[in-house]
Design a protein around this motif. Structure first.
Motif, PDB file in Angstrom:
ATOM      1  N   THR A 180       0.845  -1.194   0.000  1.00 23.39           N
ATOM      2  CA  THR A 180       0.000   0.000   0.000  1.00 23.39           C
ATOM      3  C   THR A 180       0.880   1.243   0.000  1.00 23.39           C
ATOM      4  O   THR A 180       1.742   1.406   0.870  1.00 23.39           O
ATOM      5  N   ALA A 181       0.695   2.104  -0.998  1.00 28.24           N
ATOM      6  CA  ALA A 181       1.511   3.315  -1.110  1.00 28.24           C
ATOM      7  C   ALA A 181       1.256   4.255   0.065  1.00 28.24           C
ATOM      8  O   ALA A 181       0.112   4.438   0.496  1.00 28.24           O
ATOM      9  N   ASP A 182       2.314   4.840   0.578  1.00 30.30           N
ATOM     10  CA  ASP A 182       2.221   5.854   1.638  1.00 30.30           C
ATOM     11  C   ASP A 182       2.031   7.203   0.959  1.00 30.30           C
ATOM     12  O   ASP A 182       2.944   7.693   0.284  1.00 30.30           O
ATOM     13  N   PRO A 183       0.857   7.851   1.113  1.00 30.36           N
ATOM     14  CA  PRO A 183       0.601   9.110   0.394  1.00 30.36           C
ATOM     15  C   PRO A 183       1.510  10.247   0.833  1.00 30.36           C
ATOM     16  O   PRO A 183       1.665  11.234   0.120  1.00 30.36           O
ATOM     17  N   GLU A 184       2.138  10.101   1.986  1.00 31.37           N
ATOM     18  CA  GLU A 184       2.994  11.170   2.509  1.00 31.37           C
ATOM     19  C   GLU A 184       4.455  11.009   2.110  1.00 31.37           C
ATOM     20  O   GLU A 184       5.245  11.922   2.324  1.00 31.37           O
ATOM     21  N   ALA A 185       4.802   9.855   1.560  1.00 34.06           N
ATOM     22  CA  ALA A 185       6.214   9.600   1.265  1.00 34.06           C
ATOM     23  C   ALA A 185       6.350   8.810  -0.034  1.00 34.06           C
ATOM     24  O   ALA A 185       6.037   7.617  -0.061  1.00 34.06           O
ATOM     25  N   PRO A 186       6.775   9.456  -1.109  1.00 34.02           N
ATOM     26  CA  PRO A 186       6.956   8.758  -2.392  1.00 34.02           C
ATOM     27  C   PRO A 186       7.900   7.566  -2.251  1.00 34.02           C
ATOM     28  O   PRO A 186       8.899   7.631  -1.533  1.00 34.02           O
ATOM     29  N   SER A 187       7.567   6.492  -2.914  1.00 37.16           N
ATOM     30  CA  SER A 187       8.361   5.260  -2.939  1.00 37.16           C
ATOM     31  C   SER A 187       8.406   4.542  -1.593  1.00 37.16           C
ATOM     32  O   SER A 187       9.210   3.628  -1.398  1.00 37.16           O
TER      33      SER A 187
END
Length: 520
Positions: free
Chosen positions: A291-298
């Motif tokens: 699940t992608a972290d919207p606050e931290a790219p990659s």
């Protein structure tokens, strides 16, 4: 138990491969009639140049009788072949129905069945095999004290720390078992290996069973007269991995997933799935999820069966690499490994030369990647367009395609990049008999968008120089260079022979004034 002519004959007979044993005028099914049938072989090889006293020679492929000229003087003890060579050697011959299958079985026995002393993990798919293999090995190494070996299309690692450039995605069977024995002797407990469609097509992994295997994805590739005549054949070969593993990790949005699940059910193989939260809604319930972290790219949060395992940033950019990481975590879980903080720390540090290597200087961003077919080139193009969309980038692609095989890639690469590219510079790739200039003209003919400019530059380093010069000529705008197809390889095959080449990453570093990274 040491391999002898008698035990080799018994093994081949057990697998219904042995036709008869021939020595001179004697044809027999009874190995005891052969002198020294119980004397252990001192060596095994498929290269006549390496025959020495006590060697078992495996004759495979387009073997010719003249290769055996003078072989008795070298000490040949026996040979295995599909053809009787008693007219050119006094050594007894194990005559078989299928030399490649026989070679795999004999090699495993000669090296003491090292696969039984390793936890074996196999990975197949059209794209992502290498990245998933590196992710898996890195995490296994972190949780086992560095006792994880690797066979990949980039490097082989037999001691958990030393990486040596490989020749094949999946080694020839004899080489594979020899390297497995070395890995075991080095204290390795795990082996992670890429398993290509050709590995099953030509029986490089015959008789080998995996503790866990991943089937990442599938799309047309390697279609040619000398590889797979059809996509059906390509998929069929890859599907063989499913019936030779104890558990299967499957991409939740993999094409033909229903068929792959049917294969697993018929073989009694349990299946778990992996995906990212950005995948299609129907796969949002995958067993292992990134699940992608919207606050931290990659940065991604990884979960298993709805339970959070941990989180980390990935040096390897892109949602597709997050999916590869989820697959790696599922594989480790399938063999009883615990994915905790040490594993995530190792995962975060994985970098693979020539895979999603990212460089920036001024108005230029460059990616060096191994993308070499429709799906991988399209995925990479979409990724960079999405990442830099707010900066209205120009996209310049430097690419080519191999000669003599995988002819479907030529149009596929163009279709993959053309909707996103402003310019395509076509350049040299590996070839044996086909003229590279003809291949590049063919690729140029697939470009239909009049807004996309194309050019041909056979010198690959010069083609990259042209791309950088193009970017500098448009200094008022961001240019993203996609240099694809060769990855880290520091050679180009010309007329079937390796010619030295600086390497895409090294060329772009030199042109942009970026220093080389520290050695692994």
């Amino acid at each position: 138990m040491a391999l002898t002519l008698a035990s080799a004959a018994a093994l081949l007979r057990e697998h219904h491969l042995l036709r008869e044993i021939i020595q001179g005028d004697m044809w027999t099914d009874d190995a005891s009639r052969i002198d020294a049938a119980d004397v252990p072989f001192a060596a095994i090889t498929y290269d006549t140049r390496k025959v020495a006293e006590g060697t078992l020679l495996c004759c495979k492929g387009r073997f010719k009788a003249e290769y055996l000229d003078g072989i008795d003087a070298k000490g040949l003890q026996a040979y295995m072949a599909e053809t009787d060579y008693s007219s050119v050697t006094r050594a007894p011959g194990l005559i078989v129905n299928d030399s490649r299958k026989a070679m795999s079985l004999l090699s495993a026995e000669f090296y003491g069945r090292p696969q039984d002393e390793l936890t074996l993990i196999g990975i197949t798919g059209t794209k992502g095999k290498t990245t998933t293999a590196y992710f898996t090995q890195a995490m296994l190494g972190a949780i086992s004290g560095g006792r994880a070996a690797l066979f990949s299309s980039v490097d082989n690692c037999l001691d958990g720390r030393t990486y040596v450039e490989s020749d094949l995605t999946t080694p020839e069977s004899m080489d594979a078992f020899r390297m497995m024995r070395e890995a075991v002797d080095n204290g390795m407990r795990y082996l992670v290996m890429e398993v290509s469609s050709q590995a099953y097509k030509v029986d490089r992994v015959y008789g080998l069973d995996f503790d866990a295997a991943a089937f990442l994805n599938i799309s047309p590739d390697h279609i040619s007269p000398i590889e797979h005549p059809t996509f059906e054949d390509y998929l069929y070969c890859k599907r063989q991995l499913i019936t030779h593993t104890r558990s299967l990790v499957l991409g939740a949005d993999c094409a033909h997933a229903d068929l792959l699940r049917e294969d697993a059910a018929l073989a009694g193989v349990p299946v778990v799935t992996f995906a990212t939260d950005q995948s299609a809604p129907e796969v949002a319930t995958a067993d292992f999820l990134a699940t992608a972290d919207p606050e931290a790219p990659s940065r991604y949060v990884f979960s298993a069966h709805g339970r959070t395992l941990g989180a980390c940033g990935l040096t390897m950019e892109g949602e597709f690499n997050a999916a590869n990481a989820a697959a790696a975590i599922a594989l480790i879980d399938s063999v009883g490994g615990t994915v905790g903080e040490p594993a995530f720390e190792a995962l975060a540090q994985v970098r693979i030369s020539g895979r999603m290597e990212h460089f920036e200087a001024g108005n230029i961003v460059a990616y060096v990647d191994y993308a070499h077919n429709y799906v991988s080139s399209k995925t990479l193009s979409e990724f960079v367009l999405d990442k830099y969309r707010g900066r209205n980038p120009r996209i310049v692609v430097v690419t080519g395609s191999v000669g003599d095989k995988a002819i479907d890639r030529r149009e596929g690469i163009i279709r993959g990049v053309e909707p996103y590219a402003d310019r395509i510079i076509l350049t040299s790739e590996d070839t044996v008999k086909e003229r590279m200039i003809d291949i590049l003209h063919e690729m140029q003919g697939y470009v239909t968008n009049p807004q996309v400019s194309t050019s041909i530059e056979l010198d690959r380093a010069k083609a990259i120089e042209d791309a950088v010069a193009d970017a500098r000529a448009h200094a008022d705008r961001l240019t993203v260079l996609l240099i694809i197809g060769k990855g880290e390889e520091q050679w180009i095959k010309v007329d079937g022979r390796h010619a030295p080449y600086e390497g895409d990453g090294h060329v772009i570093r030199r042109l942009l004034g970026i220093g080389e990274p520290a050695s692994r």
